[in-house]
Design a protein around this motif. Structure first.
Motif, PDB file in Angstrom:
ATOM      1  N   TRP A  48     -71.696 -62.441 -41.326  1.00  0.00           N
ATOM      2  CA  TRP A  48     -70.714 -61.451 -41.764  1.00  0.00           C
ATOM      3  C   TRP A  48     -70.977 -60.106 -41.109  1.00  0.00           C
ATOM      4  O   TRP A  48     -72.089 -59.822 -40.661  1.00  0.00           O
ATOM      5  CB  TRP A  48     -70.697 -61.310 -43.287  1.00  0.00           C
ATOM      6  N   SER A  49     -69.922 -59.297 -41.046  1.00  0.00           N
ATOM      7  CA  SER A  49     -70.012 -57.914 -40.582  1.00  0.00           C
ATOM      8  C   SER A  49     -69.271 -57.036 -41.576  1.00  0.00           C
ATOM      9  O   SER A  49     -68.289 -57.464 -42.182  1.00  0.00           O
ATOM     10  CB  SER A  49     -69.392 -57.753 -39.189  1.00  0.00           C
ATOM     11  N   ALA A  50     -69.760 -55.814 -41.737  1.00  0.00           N
ATOM     12  CA  ALA A  50     -69.126 -54.859 -42.650  1.00  0.00           C
ATOM     13  C   ALA A  50     -68.686 -53.630 -41.867  1.00  0.00           C
ATOM     14  O   ALA A  50     -69.252 -53.303 -40.813  1.00  0.00           O
ATOM     15  CB  ALA A  50     -70.098 -54.473 -43.759  1.00  0.00           C
ATOM     16  N   PHE A  51     -67.672 -52.939 -42.401  1.00  0.00           N
ATOM     17  CA  PHE A  51     -67.051 -51.803 -41.725  1.00  0.00           C
ATOM     18  C   PHE A  51     -66.725 -50.718 -42.744  1.00  0.00           C
ATOM     19  O   PHE A  51     -66.501 -51.011 -43.915  1.00  0.00           O
ATOM     20  CB  PHE A  51     -65.744 -52.231 -41.040  1.00  0.00           C
ATOM     21  N   ASP A  52     -66.690 -49.471 -42.292  1.00  0.00           N
ATOM     22  CA  ASP A  52     -66.173 -48.379 -43.103  1.00  0.00           C
ATOM     23  C   ASP A  52     -64.718 -48.159 -42.711  1.00  0.00           C
ATOM     24  O   ASP A  52     -64.389 -48.177 -41.512  1.00  0.00           O
ATOM     25  CB  ASP A  52     -66.961 -47.087 -42.851  1.00  0.00           C
ATOM     26  N   LEU A  53     -63.845 -47.944 -43.710  1.00  0.00           N
ATOM     27  CA  LEU A  53     -62.426 -47.712 -43.439  1.00  0.00           C
ATOM     28  C   LEU A  53     -62.050 -46.300 -43.863  1.00  0.00           C
ATOM     29  O   LEU A  53     -62.275 -45.916 -45.015  1.00  0.00           O
ATOM     30  CB  LEU A  53     -61.557 -48.725 -44.180  1.00  0.00           C
ATOM     31  N   SER A  54     -61.478 -45.532 -42.940  1.00  0.00           N
ATOM     32  CA  SER A  54     -61.076 -44.160 -43.233  1.00  0.00           C
ATOM     33  C   SER A  54     -59.716 -44.155 -43.944  1.00  0.00           C
ATOM     34  O   SER A  54     -58.967 -45.137 -43.886  1.00  0.00           O
ATOM     35  CB  SER A  54     -60.972 -43.362 -41.929  1.00  0.00           C
ATOM     36  N   PRO A  55     -59.363 -43.048 -44.592  1.00  0.00           N
ATOM     37  CA  PRO A  55     -58.029 -42.936 -45.197  1.00  0.00           C
ATOM     38  C   PRO A  55     -56.919 -43.149 -44.167  1.00  0.00           C
ATOM     39  O   PRO A  55     -55.879 -43.731 -44.494  1.00  0.00           O
ATOM     40  CB  PRO A  55     -58.012 -41.508 -45.752  1.00  0.00           C
ATOM     41  N   GLU A  56     -57.119 -42.689 -42.937  1.00  0.00           N
ATOM     42  CA  GLU A  56     -56.131 -42.894 -41.873  1.00  0.00           C
ATOM     43  C   GLU A  56     -55.911 -44.375 -41.624  1.00  0.00           C
ATOM     44  O   GLU A  56     -54.777 -44.846 -41.520  1.00  0.00           O
ATOM     45  CB  GLU A  56     -56.599 -42.205 -40.587  1.00  0.00           C
ATOM     46  N   THR A  57     -57.003 -45.145 -41.530  1.00  0.00           N
ATOM     47  CA  THR A  57     -56.893 -46.581 -41.299  1.00  0.00           C
ATOM     48  C   THR A  57     -56.204 -47.269 -42.466  1.00  0.00           C
ATOM     49  O   THR A  57     -55.321 -48.113 -42.274  1.00  0.00           O
ATOM     50  CB  THR A  57     -58.294 -47.193 -41.080  1.00  0.00           C
ATOM     51  N   GLY A  59     -54.117 -45.968 -44.572  1.00  0.00           N
ATOM     52  CA  GLY A  59     -52.725 -45.543 -44.677  1.00  0.00           C
ATOM     53  C   GLY A  59     -51.826 -46.080 -43.593  1.00  0.00           C
ATOM     54  O   GLY A  59     -50.614 -46.216 -43.790  1.00  0.00           O
ATOM     55  N   ARG A  60     -52.390 -46.394 -42.427  1.00  0.00           N
ATOM     56  CA  ARG A  60     -51.576 -46.806 -41.286  1.00  0.00           C
ATOM     57  C   ARG A  60     -51.538 -48.315 -41.079  1.00  0.00           C
ATOM     58  O   ARG A  60     -50.731 -48.821 -40.314  1.00  0.00           O
ATOM     59  CB  ARG A  60     -52.106 -46.126 -40.025  1.00  0.00           C
ATOM     60  N   THR A  61     -52.417 -49.049 -41.746  1.00  0.00           N
ATOM     61  CA  THR A  61     -52.532 -50.489 -41.499  1.00  0.00           C
ATOM     62  C   THR A  61     -52.405 -51.289 -42.799  1.00  0.00           C
ATOM     63  O   THR A  61     -52.292 -50.722 -43.883  1.00  0.00           O
ATOM     64  CB  THR A  61     -53.887 -50.830 -40.852  1.00  0.00           C
ATOM     65  N   THR A  62     -52.491 -52.599 -42.664  1.00  0.00           N
ATOM     66  CA  THR A  62     -52.416 -53.493 -43.824  1.00  0.00           C
ATOM     67  C   THR A  62     -53.782 -53.811 -44.412  1.00  0.00           C
ATOM     68  O   THR A  62     -53.873 -54.558 -45.385  1.00  0.00           O
ATOM     69  CB  THR A  62     -51.744 -54.822 -43.425  1.00  0.00           C
ATOM     70  N   LEU A  63     -54.855 -53.259 -43.856  1.00  0.00           N
ATOM     71  CA  LEU A  63     -56.195 -53.655 -44.300  1.00  0.00           C
ATOM     72  C   LEU A  63     -56.465 -53.328 -45.767  1.00  0.00           C
ATOM     73  O   LEU A  63     -57.209 -54.048 -46.438  1.00  0.00           O
ATOM     74  CB  LEU A  63     -57.262 -53.007 -43.410  1.00  0.00           C
ATOM     75  N   GLY A  64     -55.866 -52.278 -46.274  1.00  0.00           N
ATOM     76  CA  GLY A  64     -56.085 -51.906 -47.661  1.00  0.00           C
ATOM     77  C   GLY A  64     -55.542 -52.917 -48.653  1.00  0.00           C
ATOM     78  O   GLY A  64     -55.949 -52.933 -49.819  1.00  0.00           O
TER      79      GLY A  64
END
Length: 197
Positions: A48-57, A59-64
């Motif tokens: 597995w890999s983990a990532f930090d997601l910014s508010p920009e990411t 707000g602009r993508t479907t990842l949330g």
């Protein structure tokens, strides 16, 4: 966390980039699937890999909107000297859009998407577009929708086979078209400015 194979893990290290459903993310942690949390995040593989997601990411993508167990398309960055099998994809999602229709044609499938306002001047018939990280060619282009045609291989190895009408996807326009458009706009602005003198 995103689960994946050991083979992919061998290509990554802390600070490496990984495209997750078309979004370029930075690996901030890695591990093997041996704990309960890791196992739930890595049903797709043994690492597995983990990532930090910014508010920009978010707000602009479907990842949330992703939930544990959802499948995503993964692709490591292209290394210098590797063959380019599609078009240039940066992982810098322009916007999202919705699936307007799905049509099966034998083993193939045509997906129709709404033309997002942010890209209405940046889509070209037979030009490139990236949907959830998958490099595709625009097969049909109207004022309000565009189509992409999917072959059996694409349906088998990506999440695009799971899309239904109404689903939201990440969209990245052709980066070369973006720079050409910017250059043309700058040239027109300069020409108009010189005419005012």
């Amino acid at each position: 966390m995103v689960g994946h194979s050991e083979e992919l893990a061998s290509l990554l290290e802390l600070g490496a980039s990984l495209s997750v459903s078309g979004v370029c993310l930075t690996v901030v942690a890695q591990g093997e699937s041996n704990g309960a949390a890791a196992k739930s995040a890595s049903a797709a593989g043994s690492a597995w890999s983990a990532f930090d997601l910014s508010p920009e990411t978010l707000g602009r993508t479907t990842l949330g909107a992703l939930q544990a167990g959802d499948e995503v398309n993964l692709e490591p960055p292209l290394s210098a000297g590797d063959p380019l099998g599609g078009h240039w994809v940066q992982g810098h999602v322009d916007t999202t859009t919705r699936v307007a229709g799905v049509e099966d044609l034998g083993e193939n499938r045509v997906l129709t998407f709404d033309v997002p306002a942010e890209l209405e001047n940046g889509l070209v018939l037979k030009g490139s577009v990236t949907i959830d990280g998958v490099s595709l060619t625009i097969a049909e282009l109207g004022e309000e929708t565009f189509d992409v045609a999917l072959i059996p291989h694409t349906l088998e190895v990506t999440t695009l086979s799971d899309l239904d009408a109404g689903d939201r996807v990440n969209v990245e326009g052709d980066v070369l078209a973006r720079y050409v458009r910017k250059a043309v706009e700058a040239a027109v602005a300069a020409a108009l400015g010189s005419n005012k003198r």
